[in-house]
Scaffold this motif. Structure first.
Motif, short mmCIF file in Angstrom:
data_model
loop_
_atom_site.label_atom_id
_atom_site.label_comp_id
_atom_site.label_asym_id
_atom_site.label_seq_id
_atom_site.Cartn_x
_atom_site.Cartn_y
_atom_site.Cartn_z
N GLY A 183 35.86 29.00 107.64
CA GLY A 183 37.25 29.02 108.09
C GLY A 183 37.37 28.61 109.54
N THR A 184 38.59 28.71 110.04
CA THR A 184 38.86 28.31 111.42
C THR A 184 39.29 29.53 112.23
OG1 THR A 184 41.17 27.79 110.87
CG2 THR A 184 39.57 26.01 110.69
N GLY A 185 39.25 29.38 113.51
CA GLY A 185 39.70 30.44 114.39
C GLY A 185 38.60 31.43 114.73
N PRO A 186 38.83 32.24 115.74
CA PRO A 186 37.82 33.22 116.19
C PRO A 186 37.53 34.30 115.16
CG PRO A 186 39.92 33.59 117.29
CD PRO A 186 40.06 32.30 116.57
N ASP A 187 38.48 34.62 114.29
CA ASP A 187 38.25 35.63 113.26
C ASP A 187 37.07 35.24 112.38
OD1 ASP A 187 41.18 35.15 113.89
OD2 ASP A 187 41.27 37.20 113.14
N ALA A 188 37.04 33.98 111.98
CA ALA A 188 35.96 33.50 111.11
C ALA A 188 34.62 33.54 111.83
CB ALA A 188 36.27 32.08 110.64
N LEU A 189 34.63 33.24 113.12
CA LEU A 189 33.39 33.28 113.89
C LEU A 189 32.84 34.70 113.98
CD1 LEU A 189 31.22 32.16 115.76
CD2 LEU A 189 32.85 32.35 117.66
N VAL A 190 33.69 35.68 114.26
CA VAL A 190 33.24 37.06 114.37
C VAL A 190 32.74 37.58 113.03
CG1 VAL A 190 33.95 39.42 114.94
CG2 VAL A 190 34.73 37.52 116.34
N GLN A 191 33.38 37.17 111.93
CA GLN A 191 32.91 37.57 110.60
C GLN A 191 31.50 37.04 110.35
OE1 GLN A 191 35.74 36.39 107.60
NE2 GLN A 191 37.41 37.58 108.51
N ALA A 192 31.25 35.81 110.77
CA ALA A 192 29.91 35.24 110.62
C ALA A 192 28.90 35.98 111.50
CB ALA A 192 29.93 33.76 110.97
N MET A 193 29.31 36.35 112.71
CA MET A 193 28.43 37.14 113.58
C MET A 193 28.08 38.48 112.94
SD MET A 193 30.00 36.53 117.40
CE MET A 193 29.76 34.98 118.28
N ASN A 194 29.06 39.12 112.31
CA ASN A 194 28.81 40.41 111.65
C ASN A 194 27.82 40.26 110.49
OD1 ASN A 194 30.46 41.94 113.34
ND2 ASN A 194 32.27 41.59 112.10
N LYS A 195 27.90 39.16 109.77
CA LYS A 195 26.95 38.92 108.69
C LYS A 195 25.54 38.74 109.25
CE LYS A 195 30.21 36.77 105.45
NZ LYS A 195 30.56 35.51 104.71
#
Length: 218
Positions: A183-195
């Motif tokens: 996805g796009t946006g910072p939300d998607a980046l943080v979700q990937a970091m959590n994984k």
């Protein structure tokens, strides 16, 4: 017409007063509106899978020291890699608290729920423990330098024998994860970091369990 010296002084005083008062009067009639900064804040959360089998506990305590983090990523702003050697900090999208504090807390909770140790204590605790866990975050950023965006996490953890005055190293391991950003946006980046964080903690738990169980069996 010739002005007297008193009239000249009066005129000079009037000019000075107008010079200072006019901007104030104009400002009183004008309402200055400034745009508010639309900042968003995020947290790091390592969620344990419910189906994951817990290890057999031992009667030893673990102290989790505060996780250190590279100066490049210790601030709250999200960091993006935008070129081969170019990075940018995102002022408008930040972690709610410094990432070092969040990762330390998530690590303590994760190990506490693992069942490997009798108790897991945080860095502020005055309690004692037979084992010490130290961690360093070398990288935590979003790699946006290519169309295939990903979250990059690189960490190192060291388990020390706190029962020995020399604090020998029982386990030292490096972890590296590159999680695709869906996805796009910072939300998607943080979700990937959590994984990525979840994956690292899961592997770390297994490594620590093997070490302490082996030590117990001696």
């Amino acid at each position: 017409m010739i002005r007297t010296s008193s009239e000249k002084r009066y005129g000079l005083v009037l000019v000075i007063l107008l010079t200072f008062l006019l901007p104030c009067l104009v400002g009183a009639c004008v309402k200055l509106e400034r745009p508010t900064l639309d900042r968003k804040y995020f947290t790091l959360d390592a969620v344990r899978p419910e189906i994951e089998k817990k290890s057999v506990p031992i009667d030893k305590n673990l102290i989790v020291r505060r996780v250190k983090i590279s100066p490049r990523y210790e601030d709250r702003d999200l960091v993006y890699k935008v070129g081969e050697n170019s990075f940018e900090a995102d002022y408008y999208n930040s972690f709610f608290v410094p990432p070092s504090a969040m990762i330390t807390q998530e690590l303590r909770l994760w190990m506490g729920d693992s069942g490997v140790f009798a108790n897991v204590l945080g860095p502020e605790s005055l309690g004692t423990g037979e084992y010490l866990l130290e961690g360093t975050v070398n990288s935590i950023y979003g790699d946006y330098s290519t169309p295939d965006r990903k979250a990059v996490l690189k960490m190192q953890f060291i388990l020390l024998d706190n029962g020995d005055p020399d604090l020998p190293i029982l386990c030292s391991k490096d972890f590296s994860r590159e999680i695709p950003v869906q996805g796009t946006g910072p939300d998607a980046l943080v979700q990937a970091m959590n994984k990525g964080l979840q994956s690292i903690f899961s592997e770390l738990e297994k490594s620590l369990a093997e070490v302490v169980q082996h030590k117990k069996g001696k």
